[in-house]
Design a protein around this motif. Structure first.
Motif, mmCIF file in Angstrom:
data_model
loop_
_atom_site.group_PDB
_atom_site.id
_atom_site.type_symbol
_atom_site.label_atom_id
_atom_site.label_comp_id
_atom_site.label_asym_id
_atom_site.label_seq_id
_atom_site.Cartn_x
_atom_site.Cartn_y
_atom_site.Cartn_z
ATOM 1 N N GLU A 349 136.385 -26.017 67.562
ATOM 2 C CA GLU A 349 135.494 -26.413 68.646
ATOM 3 C C GLU A 349 135.970 -25.925 70.013
ATOM 4 O O GLU A 349 135.230 -25.304 70.765
ATOM 5 N N SER A 350 137.226 -26.204 70.325
ATOM 6 C CA SER A 350 137.728 -25.866 71.661
ATOM 7 C C SER A 350 138.217 -24.425 71.775
ATOM 8 O O SER A 350 138.277 -23.862 72.864
ATOM 9 N N GLY A 351 138.589 -23.837 70.639
ATOM 10 C CA GLY A 351 139.145 -22.491 70.671
ATOM 11 C C GLY A 351 140.587 -22.460 71.108
ATOM 12 O O GLY A 351 141.198 -21.397 71.221
ATOM 13 N N GLN A 352 141.174 -23.636 71.364
ATOM 14 C CA GLN A 352 142.563 -23.734 71.798
ATOM 15 C C GLN A 352 143.500 -23.723 70.576
ATOM 16 O O GLN A 352 143.154 -24.233 69.516
ATOM 17 N N SER A 353 144.675 -23.151 70.736
ATOM 18 C CA SER A 353 145.660 -23.129 69.658
ATOM 19 C C SER A 353 146.483 -24.412 69.660
ATOM 20 O O SER A 353 146.818 -24.945 70.718
ATOM 21 N N ARG A 354 146.773 -24.905 68.471
ATOM 22 C CA ARG A 354 147.642 -26.070 68.328
ATOM 23 C C ARG A 354 148.581 -25.828 67.155
ATOM 24 O O ARG A 354 148.338 -24.969 66.310
ATOM 25 N N GLN A 355 149.641 -26.596 67.100
ATOM 26 C CA GLN A 355 150.615 -26.423 66.035
ATOM 27 C C GLN A 355 150.038 -26.869 64.691
ATOM 28 O O GLN A 355 149.387 -27.903 64.594
ATOM 29 N N MET A 356 150.289 -26.070 63.664
ATOM 30 C CA MET A 356 149.907 -26.418 62.301
ATOM 31 C C MET A 356 151.132 -27.083 61.674
ATOM 32 O O MET A 356 152.036 -26.423 61.183
ATOM 33 N N TYR A 357 151.182 -28.391 61.725
ATOM 34 C CA TYR A 357 152.384 -29.119 61.345
ATOM 35 C C TYR A 357 152.807 -28.814 59.901
ATOM 36 O O TYR A 357 151.987 -28.708 59.004
ATOM 37 N N GLY A 358 154.116 -28.676 59.734
ATOM 38 C CA GLY A 358 154.678 -28.439 58.407
ATOM 39 C C GLY A 358 154.730 -26.981 58.005
ATOM 40 O O GLY A 358 155.283 -26.649 56.966
ATOM 41 N N VAL A 359 154.152 -26.084 58.825
ATOM 42 C CA VAL A 359 154.065 -24.664 58.460
ATOM 43 C C VAL A 359 154.803 -23.827 59.505
ATOM 44 O O VAL A 359 154.537 -23.942 60.705
ATOM 45 N N TYR A 360 155.701 -22.961 59.023
ATOM 46 C CA TYR A 360 156.555 -22.159 59.906
ATOM 47 C C TYR A 360 156.581 -20.706 59.420
ATOM 48 O O TYR A 360 156.160 -20.401 58.299
ATOM 49 N N ALA A 361 157.090 -19.827 60.265
ATOM 50 C CA ALA A 361 157.201 -18.413 59.905
ATOM 51 C C ALA A 361 158.512 -17.858 60.432
ATOM 52 O O ALA A 361 159.044 -18.326 61.443
ATOM 53 N N THR A 362 159.019 -16.842 59.732
ATOM 54 C CA THR A 362 160.220 -16.138 60.196
ATOM 55 C C THR A 362 160.185 -14.698 59.707
ATOM 56 O O THR A 362 159.452 -14.363 58.770
ATOM 57 N N GLY A 363 160.955 -13.837 60.359
ATOM 58 C CA GLY A 363 160.997 -12.432 59.954
ATOM 59 C C GLY A 363 159.816 -11.638 60.466
ATOM 60 O O GLY A 363 159.173 -11.993 61.466
ATOM 61 N N TRP A 364 159.493 -10.559 59.782
ATOM 62 C CA TRP A 364 158.447 -9.643 60.254
ATOM 63 C C TRP A 364 157.059 -10.267 60.280
ATOM 64 O O TRP A 364 156.235 -9.899 61.103
#
Length: 455
Positions: A349-364
């Motif tokens: 709805e807002s188009g704003q980014s928020r944290q997706m809890y529990g999900v992370y990324a690392t590396g390329w």
């Protein structure tokens, strides 16, 4: 005490470093980590994305092996995220997931003719000569004159593997099908193109020096590429890496050439314009524009267009990440959108980014396909810091026991491989190599890898 059940998707350096850093980090909770990978064997691009004649890669693998062999991290190989397990499955069994899936596709090269037969992505060729189980056993090595576009380490890997005599690759772990393919190659000339000058290349000095050590291969550089401007001279005097690269290239300018059966040509200030059809739908030539220094470290076009007959071209202009089901993806950058490893999702709805809890990324898949092993470690440290601090926002899994994910995979009939299975495959490959006086010969077919791993 609170316990973190963590899933890491991707068992390459990024995933293994993240697991190791978390286990060693200061924290007030217990940790249980499961690594998942779609391949039956671990190590990711270190096993399947680097030319086999790099001895220093063995040191990286040894370090990764030490981490896994401690026994405090479980591996589930031959498990495809999005098919065998989903994000919803992980939420039922874990408190969080880190995606460390890397970037394995070729970045696009926007020039006309790139779709012609004989035009290949470098990543696919690397996967072939590294014995990746998901690529065809055969590779069309039928060209005498080949072009490689790119001035990074992958471009040099591809050029070296094409120009090097197969007898000089026999101490390595190349599979038999790769040996046979390279042995039959009629190649005589490999041309490497970069649109900037010699002081702006992206490869490392060691990679460059290795080219000059190839047996029965002449290194061809062109005097017109070494008319440096002030910016180039400043780069040579002010940067040790550029200084060493320039020194190596200047030495090659003094070499006598003409006696070798193969030649490796380096073309600088050459911007690819198009691939020319030979009339049968195949690559027949590369057309490129001569560029010139702009005085600020960049280049401008000169309008001078040249054409070089070739029969094959390899695009080594970078890697690109692949989307994962249920996980946000930035199509332009080829990464999972994130803030320091915390995955971000856009609100519809807002188009704003928020944290997706529990999900992370690392590396390329977090930062794009740049940087070396040192960057991967610092990347993982940043992600792990946030994971630890986000304790209050972890998932609350329905079935967090370590046995439950094993039961799920068994129930679905997934022929997964584990650490003991990797040891089985590792010993088998070493035995194959020992029989021929080599360190290792890779097993290529996926079903054979799984069969050996599972005993």
């Amino acid at each position: 005490m609170t316990k973190l059940r963590l899933a890491i998707v991707g068992a390459g350096p990024a995933g293994i470093y993240a697991a190791d850093i978390l286990l060693k980090a200061e924290r007030n909770f217990d940790v249980s980590i499961d690594l998942f990978d779609h391949l039956p064997a671990p190590y990711g691009l270190v096993r399947y994305g680097v030319a086999p004649d790099h001895p220093r890669i063995k040191g990286i693998i040894n370090a990764l092996r030490e981490v896994l062999d401690r026994g405090d991290i479980r591996i589930f190989g031959n498990v495809r995220f999005g098919e065998d397990i989903t994000l919803d499955d992980l939420k039922k069994h874990y408190n969080a997931v880190i995606f460390a899936t890397g970037a394995v596709r070729d970045a696009d090269l926007a020039v006309p003719g790139v779709e012609l037969e004989g035009s290949y992505g470098a990543a696919e060729f690397v996967s072939w000569f590294d014995g990746h189980p998901d690529y065809p056993r055969e590779w069309p090595l039928d060209a005498e004159s080949v072009a490689v576009i790119g001035n990074g380490n992958v471009a040099l890997d591809v050029a070296r593997m094409l120009a090097k005599h197969v007898e000089d690759l026999m101490p390595t772990e190349i599979p038999e099908n790769v040996r046979a393919g390279l042995a039959a190659s009629p190649v005589t000339d490999v041309h490497v193109f970069g649109r900037r000058g010699p002081t702006s290349v992206k490869f490392t000095p060691l990679e460059l020096r290795e080219l000059g050590e190839l047996r029965d291969v002449d290194m061809i550089v062109h005097d017109e590429d070494f008319d440096y401007d002030d910016a180039a001279r400043a780069a040579v005097s002010g940067n040790k890496q550029v200084f060493v690269i320039d020194k190596t290239l200047q030495q090659w300018r003094q070499r006598e050439v003409g006696q070798a059966s193969r030649r490796l040509h380096l073309h600088f200030f050459a911007k690819p314009l198009e691939l020319v059809d030979d009339g049968t739908g195949r690559v027949g030539a590369i057309r490129f524009e001569r560029t010139a220094p702009d005085g600020e470290g960049g280049v401008v076009g000169t309008g001078e267009v040249r054409e070089l007959p070739i029969q094959a071209l390899y695009r080594a202009v970078g890697y690109f990440g692949s989307p994962l089901p249920g996980v946000p993806f930035d199509k332009k950058r080829g990464v999972i959108p994130n803030h320091e490893g915390q995955v971000l999702v856009k609100d519809a709805e807002s188009g704003q980014s928020r944290q997706m809890y529990g999900v992370y990324a690392t590396g390329w898949i977090k930062r794009g396909p740049v940087g070396l092993i040192g960057h991967t470690k610092s990347d993982a440290m940043e992600t792990i810091k946030h994971l630890i601090n986000d304790l209050g926002n972890w998932w609350s899994p329905e079935s967090p026991s370590e046995e439950s994910i094993v039961a799920l995979l068994d129930e679905r009939g997934i022929a997964y491989t584990d650490l003991d299975g990797w040891h089985n495959l590792d010993e088998h490959e070493k035995a194959l190599g020992e029989a021929e006086g080599r360190v290792r010969i890779k097993v290529v077919p996926r079903d054979e890898m799984v069969q050996i791993s599972r005993g």
